[in-house]
Write a protein that holds these residues in place. Structure first.
Motif, short mmCIF file in Angstrom:
data_model
loop_
_atom_site.label_atom_id
_atom_site.label_comp_id
_atom_site.label_asym_id
_atom_site.label_seq_id
_atom_site.Cartn_x
_atom_site.Cartn_y
_atom_site.Cartn_z
N ASN A 152 0.82 -1.21 0.00
CA ASN A 152 0.00 0.00 0.00
C ASN A 152 0.85 1.26 0.00
O ASN A 152 0.52 2.25 -0.67
N ILE A 153 1.94 1.24 0.77
CA ILE A 153 2.76 2.44 0.91
C ILE A 153 3.98 2.41 -0.02
O ILE A 153 4.42 3.44 -0.51
N GLY A 154 4.51 1.22 -0.26
CA GLY A 154 5.62 1.09 -1.20
C GLY A 154 6.99 1.09 -0.56
O GLY A 154 8.00 1.04 -1.26
N TRP A 155 7.05 1.10 0.78
CA TRP A 155 8.37 1.11 1.39
C TRP A 155 8.92 -0.29 1.59
O TRP A 155 8.19 -1.27 1.60
N ARG A 156 10.23 -0.37 1.74
CA ARG A 156 10.92 -1.63 2.02
C ARG A 156 12.03 -1.36 3.03
O ARG A 156 12.78 -0.40 2.92
N ASP A 157 12.14 -2.24 4.02
CA ASP A 157 13.26 -2.26 4.96
C ASP A 157 13.54 -0.89 5.58
O ASP A 157 14.65 -0.36 5.51
N VAL A 158 12.49 -0.32 6.18
CA VAL A 158 12.63 0.99 6.84
C VAL A 158 12.85 0.75 8.33
O VAL A 158 11.94 0.27 9.02
N PRO A 159 14.03 1.07 8.87
CA PRO A 159 14.25 0.90 10.31
C PRO A 159 13.32 1.80 11.12
O PRO A 159 12.96 2.91 10.68
N ALA A 160 12.93 1.32 12.28
CA ALA A 160 12.02 2.10 13.12
C ALA A 160 12.57 3.48 13.40
O ALA A 160 11.83 4.47 13.41
N GLY A 161 13.87 3.58 13.61
CA GLY A 161 14.47 4.86 13.91
C GLY A 161 14.33 5.89 12.81
O GLY A 161 14.32 7.10 13.08
N ASP A 162 14.21 5.42 11.56
CA ASP A 162 14.05 6.35 10.44
C ASP A 162 12.67 7.00 10.42
O ASP A 162 12.47 8.02 9.74
N LEU A 163 11.72 6.42 11.16
CA LEU A 163 10.37 6.94 11.18
C LEU A 163 10.15 7.95 12.30
O LEU A 163 9.11 8.62 12.35
N VAL A 164 11.11 8.06 13.19
CA VAL A 164 10.93 8.88 14.39
C VAL A 164 12.03 9.94 14.46
O VAL A 164 13.21 9.60 14.44
N PRO A 165 11.66 11.22 14.55
CA PRO A 165 12.67 12.28 14.57
C PRO A 165 13.27 12.53 15.95
O PRO A 165 14.16 13.38 16.09
N LEU A 166 12.79 11.82 16.96
CA LEU A 166 13.22 12.04 18.33
C LEU A 166 14.11 10.90 18.82
O LEU A 166 13.95 9.76 18.39
N ASP A 167 15.01 11.21 19.73
CA ASP A 167 15.90 10.20 20.29
C ASP A 167 15.23 9.56 21.50
O ASP A 167 15.59 9.81 22.66
N VAL A 168 14.21 8.74 21.21
CA VAL A 168 13.46 8.06 22.27
C VAL A 168 13.23 6.62 21.82
O VAL A 168 13.33 6.31 20.63
N PRO A 169 12.91 5.71 22.75
CA PRO A 169 12.62 4.33 22.37
C PRO A 169 11.41 4.26 21.44
O PRO A 169 10.46 5.02 21.59
N VAL A 170 11.45 3.33 20.50
CA VAL A 170 10.36 3.19 19.54
C VAL A 170 10.08 1.71 19.30
O VAL A 170 11.00 0.88 19.32
N MET A 171 8.82 1.38 19.07
CA MET A 171 8.43 0.01 18.74
C MET A 171 7.37 0.05 17.65
O MET A 171 6.43 0.85 17.71
N LEU A 172 7.53 -0.81 16.64
CA LEU A 172 6.57 -0.94 15.55
C LEU A 172 5.69 -2.16 15.75
O LEU A 172 6.11 -3.14 16.37
N GLY A 173 4.50 -2.11 15.18
CA GLY A 173 3.61 -3.26 15.17
C GLY A 173 2.79 -3.28 13.90
O GLY A 173 2.51 -2.23 13.32
N HIS A 174 2.41 -4.47 13.45
CA HIS A 174 1.50 -4.61 12.32
C HIS A 174 0.17 -3.98 12.69
O HIS A 174 -0.32 -4.11 13.82
N ASP A 175 -0.45 -3.27 11.74
CA ASP A 175 -1.65 -2.49 12.08
C ASP A 175 -2.77 -3.33 12.68
O ASP A 175 -3.35 -2.97 13.71
N VAL A 176 -3.09 -4.46 12.05
CA VAL A 176 -4.20 -5.27 12.56
C VAL A 176 -3.82 -5.96 13.86
O VAL A 176 -4.62 -6.01 14.81
N ARG A 177 -2.60 -6.48 13.94
CA ARG A 177 -2.19 -7.12 15.18
C ARG A 177 -2.10 -6.12 16.34
O ARG A 177 -2.37 -6.46 17.50
#
Length: 355
Positions: A83-108
């Protein structure tokens, strides 16, 4: 100032973001469009600016960030999304702040929220089944979403229910999603109306709506054949409208709705026999039809399971905010609070921000 996390639910059309405190108070929410037509880099830039703006609005640094995203995903990276077209995007690349981050599948992630906060709060094992534009599921085992060996678990929408039936956009034939998603119900009704003679009873109840969706004509029998002819209906009708017509007894709407219920009962019978869930939690737009969907589905599923009882059907409790609330749980988990949500009051979840 209360400590908070940024929670973001990224969809193919829009994003819903929020700030959620340690006690579960939702102190701010906002929405932005997902600019997927401009490519994955634009989507990533929008996510980053959205997170930045949410955090800045509260005037502090979040304890963590949780993101619910579509496609193949791990806690550390968004691996692929058609849907979005991205591949292999590290979680840190999605967040502009130096804080802990966690990703999850939208439905899960929505299933996690229903498990910790919503309709599955006291259940250890259940299926969360949002039925919207598409159909995917979240298998909850021991209170946690199960992603499978490679992150592909939950694609119940692509379970073949009619092997000789209609082609699915995924490349398979006769998938559940092709018959029972909200978009499929709308498309199949609109297509049948467009293919009917002007004097046919079905077309007399058709109320055009202001969108247009090309589709393939379907014969009256179920399951339909894979005809290559194409008809463009003058206008499409929403699944909500088909539900209303079904409730009023419109013959064609009743037939299309029955096809959806039949397809769901086939897929859910298989799921039940394999995993024996405590319950099936129905969410998404089509589930808004309430008993019009759940009553015949419960009856049909019960008849399919000849030697055992069917699991009860429940309606999801968190609505369209399940993904954002699940992302908040991920954000607090990223910050080290693994028990996040277990003490949150359901009254807190009735905040005006939860909509």
């Amino acid at each position: 100032m209360s400590s908070f996390v940024v929670a973001l639910d990224v969809g193919g059309t829009s994003m819903k973001g929020g700030l959620v405190t340690r006690s579960g108070e939702i102190i701010r929410t906002d929405r932005r469009a997902t600019p997927r037509d401009r490519g994955p880099a634009a989507v990533i830039a929008t996510i980053r600016s959205f997170i930045d703006d949410l955090a800045a609005a509260e005037g502090g640094t979040p304890e963590g960030v949780g993101l619910a995203v579509p496609g193949l995903v791990t806690a550390e990276a968004a691996l692929y999304s058609a849907n979005i077209g991205w591949r292999d995007v590290p979680a840190g690349d999605l967040v502009p702040l130096d804080v802990p981050v966690m990703l999850g599948h939208d439905v899960r992630t929505g299933g996690l929220a229903e498990s910790v906060l919503g309709a599955g709060r006291e259940l250890s094992d259940f299926l969360f089944l949002p039925i919207g534009t598409g159909i995917a599921g979240a298998t909850i085992l021991g209170g946690e979403p199960y992603g499978g060996s490679g992150g592909w678990a939950g694609e119940i929408g692509h379970t073949p229910v009619h092997p000789e039936g209609e082609p699915c956009a995924c490349g398979q034939i006769g998938c559940l999603e092709t018959y029972a998603s909200a978009s499929a119900v709308a498309r199949r009704y609109s297509t049948r109306v467009a293919a009917s003679p002007p004097s046919a009873p079905a077309s007399s109840s058709f109320a055009p709506e202001p969108s247009s969706t090309p589709a393939s004509p379907l014969p009256a029998s179920s399951p339909p054949s894979t005809s290559s002819a194409t008809v463009v209906p003058p206008a499409s009708v929403s699944a909500e409208r088909v539900a209303a017509l079904t409730a009023s007894g419109d013959p064609l709407a009743v037939e299309i709705w029955d096809d959806a219920v039949e397809a769901l009962s086939l897929a859910l019978a298989t799921y039940t026999l394999l995993l024996d869930p405590s319950a099936i939690v129905l969410g998404g737009g089509l589930a808004e039809a309430g008993p019009l969907l759940s009553d015949p589905l419960a009856e049909r599923l019960g008849k399919r399971l000849a030697f055992r009882d069917a699991p009860p059907l429940r309606h999801a409790a968190l609505g369209m905010s399940a993904g954002m609330l699940g992302a908040a749980l991920l954000g607090w988990r990223a910050a080290g609070f693994t028990d996040a949500g277990t003490t949150w009051s359901l009254d807190v979840l009735k905040s005006p921000h939860v909509a």
